[in-house]
Every structure is written in structure tokens, then in C-alpha cells.
Design a protein around this motif. Sequence first.
Motif, PDB file in Angstrom:
ATOM      1  N   LEU A   1       0.831  -1.199   0.000  1.00 12.83           N
ATOM      2  CA  LEU A   1       0.000   0.000   0.000  1.00 12.83           C
ATOM      3  C   LEU A   1       0.869   1.253   0.000  1.00 12.83           C
ATOM      4  CD1 LEU A   1      -2.923   1.103   0.193  1.00 12.83           C
ATOM      5  CD2 LEU A   1      -2.655   1.026   2.671  1.00 12.83           C
ATOM      6  N   CYS A   2       1.907   1.235   0.806  1.00 16.16           N
ATOM      7  CA  CYS A   2       2.816   2.388   0.892  1.00 16.16           C
ATOM      8  C   CYS A   2       3.551   2.606  -0.430  1.00 16.16           C
ATOM      9  CB  CYS A   2       3.809   2.193   2.028  1.00 16.16           C
ATOM     10  SG  CYS A   2       3.050   2.268   3.663  1.00 16.16           S
TER      11      CYS A   2
ATOM     12  N   GLY B   1       3.835   7.608   7.078  1.00 12.62           N
ATOM     13  CA  GLY B   1       2.696   7.795   7.984  1.00 12.62           C
ATOM     14  C   GLY B   1       1.800   6.571   8.034  1.00 12.62           C
ATOM     15  N   LEU B   2       1.548   5.951   6.881  1.00 11.48           N
ATOM     16  CA  LEU B   2       0.751   4.728   6.857  1.00 11.48           C
ATOM     17  C   LEU B   2       1.481   3.585   7.563  1.00 11.48           C
ATOM     18  CD1 LEU B   2      -0.700   4.897   3.243  1.00 11.48           C
ATOM     19  CD2 LEU B   2      -1.942   5.199   5.403  1.00 11.48           C
ATOM     20  N   TRP B   3       2.777   3.529   7.379  1.00 13.15           N
ATOM     21  CA  TRP B   3       3.582   2.512   8.055  1.00 13.15           C
ATOM     22  C   TRP B   3       3.505   2.714   9.575  1.00 13.15           C
ATOM     23  CZ3 TRP B   3       8.739   2.924  10.262  1.00 13.15           C
ATOM     24  CH2 TRP B   3       9.346   1.684  10.488  1.00 13.15           C
ATOM     25  N   MET B   4       3.643   3.958  10.013  1.00 14.19           N
ATOM     26  CA  MET B   4       3.551   4.276  11.439  1.00 14.19           C
ATOM     27  C   MET B   4       2.150   3.979  11.966  1.00 14.19           C
ATOM     28  SD  MET B   4       5.185   5.340  14.021  1.00 14.19           S
ATOM     29  CE  MET B   4       4.977   6.101  15.610  1.00 14.19           C
ATOM     30  N   THR B   5       1.137   4.308  11.201  1.00 13.50           N
ATOM     31  CA  THR B   5      -0.242   4.031  11.596  1.00 13.50           C
ATOM     32  C   THR B   5      -0.465   2.531  11.761  1.00 13.50           C
ATOM     33  OG1 THR B   5      -0.999   6.043  10.505  1.00 13.50           O
ATOM     34  CG2 THR B   5      -2.657   4.363  10.937  1.00 13.50           C
ATOM     35  N   THR B   6       0.159   1.747  10.900  1.00 12.05           N
ATOM     36  CA  THR B   6       0.083   0.287  11.030  1.00 12.05           C
ATOM     37  C   THR B   6       0.719  -0.160  12.335  1.00 12.05           C
ATOM     38  OG1 THR B   6       0.156   0.037   8.631  1.00 12.05           O
ATOM     39  CG2 THR B   6       0.713  -1.905   9.939  1.00 12.05           C
TER      40      THR B   6
ATOM     41  N   GLY C   1       5.242  11.455  -1.854  1.00 14.07           N
ATOM     42  CA  GLY C   1       4.513  10.410  -1.163  1.00 14.07           C
ATOM     43  C   GLY C   1       5.294   9.663  -0.099  1.00 14.07           C
ATOM     44  N   LEU C   2       6.546  10.037   0.102  1.00 15.34           N
ATOM     45  CA  LEU C   2       7.342   9.333   1.113  1.00 15.34           C
ATOM     46  C   LEU C   2       6.784   9.538   2.525  1.00 15.34           C
ATOM     47  CD1 LEU C   2      10.985   9.878  -0.173  1.00 15.34           C
ATOM     48  CD2 LEU C   2       9.636   7.783  -0.223  1.00 15.34           C
ATOM     49  N   THR C   3       6.380  10.750   2.838  1.00 19.09           N
ATOM     50  CA  THR C   3       5.821  11.010   4.161  1.00 19.09           C
ATOM     51  C   THR C   3       4.477  10.312   4.315  1.00 19.09           C
ATOM     52  OG1 THR C   3       6.957  13.134   4.242  1.00 19.09           O
ATOM     53  CG2 THR C   3       5.160  12.806   5.808  1.00 19.09           C
ATOM     54  N   THR C   4       3.691  10.292   3.252  1.00 25.34           N
ATOM     55  CA  THR C   4       2.419   9.566   3.291  1.00 25.34           C
ATOM     56  C   THR C   4       2.669   8.087   3.565  1.00 25.34           C
ATOM     57  OG1 THR C   4       1.322  11.136   1.823  1.00 25.34           O
ATOM     58  CG2 THR C   4       0.383   8.913   1.933  1.00 25.34           C
ATOM     59  N   SER C   5       3.626   7.513   2.866  1.00 27.09           N
ATOM     60  CA  SER C   5       3.957   6.100   3.078  1.00 27.09           C
ATOM     61  C   SER C   5       4.463   5.851   4.492  1.00 27.09           C
ATOM     62  CB  SER C   5       4.998   5.645   2.064  1.00 27.09           C
ATOM     63  OG  SER C   5       4.447   5.636   0.783  1.00 27.09           O
TER      64      SER C   5
ATOM     65  N   LEU D   1       1.375   2.695  24.943  1.00 27.83           N
ATOM     66  CA  LEU D   1       2.478   2.769  23.986  1.00 27.83           C
ATOM     67  C   LEU D   1       1.979   3.258  22.624  1.00 27.83           C
ATOM     68  CD1 LEU D   1       5.452   2.283  23.345  1.00 27.83           C
ATOM     69  CD2 LEU D   1       4.895  -0.127  22.934  1.00 27.83           C
ATOM     70  N   ALA D   2       0.802   2.800  22.219  1.00 23.54           N
ATOM     71  CA  ALA D   2       0.217   3.253  20.954  1.00 23.54           C
ATOM     72  C   ALA D   2      -0.083   4.750  20.999  1.00 23.54           C
ATOM     73  CB  ALA D   2      -1.053   2.455  20.641  1.00 23.54           C
ATOM     74  N   VAL D   3      -0.603   5.223  22.119  1.00 24.80           N
ATOM     75  CA  VAL D   3      -0.896   6.657  22.277  1.00 24.80           C
ATOM     76  C   VAL D   3       0.387   7.470  22.199  1.00 24.80           C
ATOM     77  CG1 VAL D   3      -1.705   8.407  23.920  1.00 24.80           C
ATOM     78  CG2 VAL D   3      -3.058   6.340  23.540  1.00 24.80           C
ATOM     79  N   VAL D   4       1.422   7.030  22.909  1.00 26.83           N
ATOM     80  CA  VAL D   4       2.704   7.750  22.889  1.00 26.83           C
ATOM     81  C   VAL D   4       3.263   7.787  21.462  1.00 26.83           C
ATOM     82  CG1 VAL D   4       5.109   7.669  23.667  1.00 26.83           C
ATOM     83  CG2 VAL D   4       3.252   7.297  25.300  1.00 26.83           C
ATOM     84  N   GLY D   5       3.223   6.661  20.761  1.00 25.77           N
ATOM     85  CA  GLY D   5       3.704   6.620  19.373  1.00 25.77           C
ATOM     86  C   GLY D   5       2.931   7.557  18.475  1.00 25.77           C
ATOM     87  N   ALA D   6       1.606   7.583  18.631  1.00 26.12           N
ATOM     88  CA  ALA D   6       0.774   8.465  17.803  1.00 26.12           C
ATOM     89  C   ALA D   6       1.050   9.935  18.101  1.00 26.12           C
ATOM     90  CB  ALA D   6      -0.704   8.143  18.012  1.00 26.12           C
ATOM     91  N   LEU D   7       1.197  10.263  19.374  1.00 33.00           N
ATOM     92  CA  LEU D   7       1.470  11.658  19.731  1.00 33.00           C
ATOM     93  C   LEU D   7       2.826  12.114  19.189  1.00 33.00           C
ATOM     94  CD1 LEU D   7       0.055  11.836  23.372  1.00 33.00           C
ATOM     95  CD2 LEU D   7      -0.961  12.741  21.255  1.00 33.00           C
ATOM     96  N   LEU D   8       3.824  11.258  19.287  1.00 32.09           N
ATOM     97  CA  LEU D   8       5.136  11.620  18.742  1.00 32.09           C
ATOM     98  C   LEU D   8       5.072  11.750  17.213  1.00 32.09           C
ATOM     99  CD1 LEU D   8       7.527   9.504  20.976  1.00 32.09           C
ATOM    100  CD2 LEU D   8       7.228  11.995  20.962  1.00 32.09           C
ATOM    101  N   ALA D   9       4.316  10.891  16.562  1.00 33.28           N
ATOM    102  CA  ALA D   9       4.152  11.001  15.107  1.00 33.28           C
ATOM    103  C   ALA D   9       3.473  12.318  14.746  1.00 33.28           C
ATOM    104  CB  ALA D   9       3.347   9.813  14.569  1.00 33.28           C
ATOM    105  N   LEU D  10       2.458  12.709  15.523  1.00 30.18           N
ATOM    106  CA  LEU D  10       1.795  13.994  15.278  1.00 30.18           C
ATOM    107  C   LEU D  10       2.760  15.156  15.460  1.00 30.18           C
ATOM    108  CD1 LEU D  10      -1.715  13.545  16.913  1.00 30.18           C
ATOM    109  CD2 LEU D  10      -1.213  14.013  14.504  1.00 30.18           C
ATOM    110  N   VAL D  11       3.585  15.080  16.474  1.00 23.70           N
ATOM    111  CA  VAL D  11       4.590  16.141  16.699  1.00 23.70           C
ATOM    112  C   VAL D  11       5.494  16.252  15.481  1.00 23.70           C
ATOM    113  CG1 VAL D  11       6.637  16.738  18.052  1.00 23.70           C
ATOM    114  CG2 VAL D  11       4.532  16.062  19.208  1.00 23.70           C
ATOM    115  N   VAL D  12       5.958  15.111  14.977  1.00 28.11           N
ATOM    116  CA  VAL D  12       6.838  15.125  13.799  1.00 28.11           C
ATOM    117  C   VAL D  12       6.122  15.738  12.607  1.00 28.11           C
ATOM    118  CG1 VAL D  12       7.993  13.639  12.107  1.00 28.11           C
ATOM    119  CG2 VAL D  12       8.272  13.200  14.548  1.00 28.11           C
ATOM    120  N   LEU D  13       4.886  15.329  12.371  1.00 33.83           N
ATOM    121  CA  LEU D  13       4.148  15.834  11.208  1.00 33.83           C
ATOM    122  C   LEU D  13       3.826  17.321  11.327  1.00 33.83           C
ATOM    123  CD1 LEU D  13       1.763  12.802  10.644  1.00 33.83           C
ATOM    124  CD2 LEU D  13       3.637  13.527   9.150  1.00 33.83           C
TER     125      LEU D  13
END
Length: 167
Positions: free
Chosen positions: A95-96, A117-122, A111-115, A135-147
Motif C-alpha cells: 500500500l505504501c 505515515g501509513l507505516w507508522m499508523t500500522t 509520497g514518502l511522508t504519506t507512506s 504505547l500506541a498513544v505515545v507513538g501516535a502523539l510523537l508522530a503527530l509532533v513530527v508531522l
Amino acid sequence: MDTWGRVLDTIAAEFSDLREIEDLTRVLVRLGVAAVLGALLGFERERAHKAAGLRTHILVSMGAALFVLMAVRSNFDPEPLSRVIQGVAAGIGFLCAGAILKSESSEQVRGLTTSAGLWMTTAIGLTAGLGHELLAVVGALLALVVLRLEGPVQRWLGGGSPGERGD
């Protein structure tokens, strides 16, 4: 026992994997956490007008969570469970890969960031599905910070806007 009683018993036996309220609650919480965290990442991507937005991220996160929930609820041993996780990780790669576009210019790839992001979402969905919601919440929050901070940091460093680099 009459015919309807046997039919109801048969139906109840088919759906016996969630007979206890605790089991149903556990499944709903894990899938719900995966959906909400996928929605957070998807909303951010949709706000940035990217192709993979809210629905895509929710479905990817919930799908990943459902795969591991199925394996955990089936009492898979660690080795088969790791194969399920490997299969999900490999599957999301297809998919990525479809989200990455190379332009005529050899320097521009979109599309690299989109890919990523989908990988991180997985990964977030897998984590929630395995019962590691914090752990999932912490990962999502850090991903949001990066984005969210990537654009301002790039402008502060003088590197231009994210759109000029391809994603």
C-alpha cells in the motif's frame, strides 16, 4: 428443545468468542484506540491535503489491530503471532509503495511522508491490538509532533517548505 431453541443455540455457539463482557470490552477498547489514533494521524494528513487522509488511516490502524487481535484471541503462540505481524508489516508495504510517485526529475519523489505515515499508523494499530494502548498513544502523539513541527522547523532552518521537497 424446539427448532427455534436449537437455532438460537447454534447461533450463540457461532458467536461464542465474545461471550464475556470483559472480552467484548477488551476488543472494543483496542479497536477503538486504534481507530481514534488512526483518525488523529489521518486528520492531520487530510488537513495537509494529502491523498491518504482520515478514512485511510483509520482503516489501516483498525485493520492492523484486528489482525493481531484475531491472532491473540486464537491463542497463537509467539512464533505464529510474529508471522502475523510480519505479514501485516509486509502487506502495508504494498500500500505504501503505491503512494510513492517519482517525477520526471530525478530529485523529486512524492509520497514518502504519506507512506511513512501509513507505516507508522500500522505500527500504532498493531500495538493497540496487542493491548499496549499507552504505547500506541505515545507513538501516535510523537508522530503527530513530527508531522506538525516538520514544516516550521524546516522554515526556521531555512530549508524551504515541505511541499517544495516533494511531501
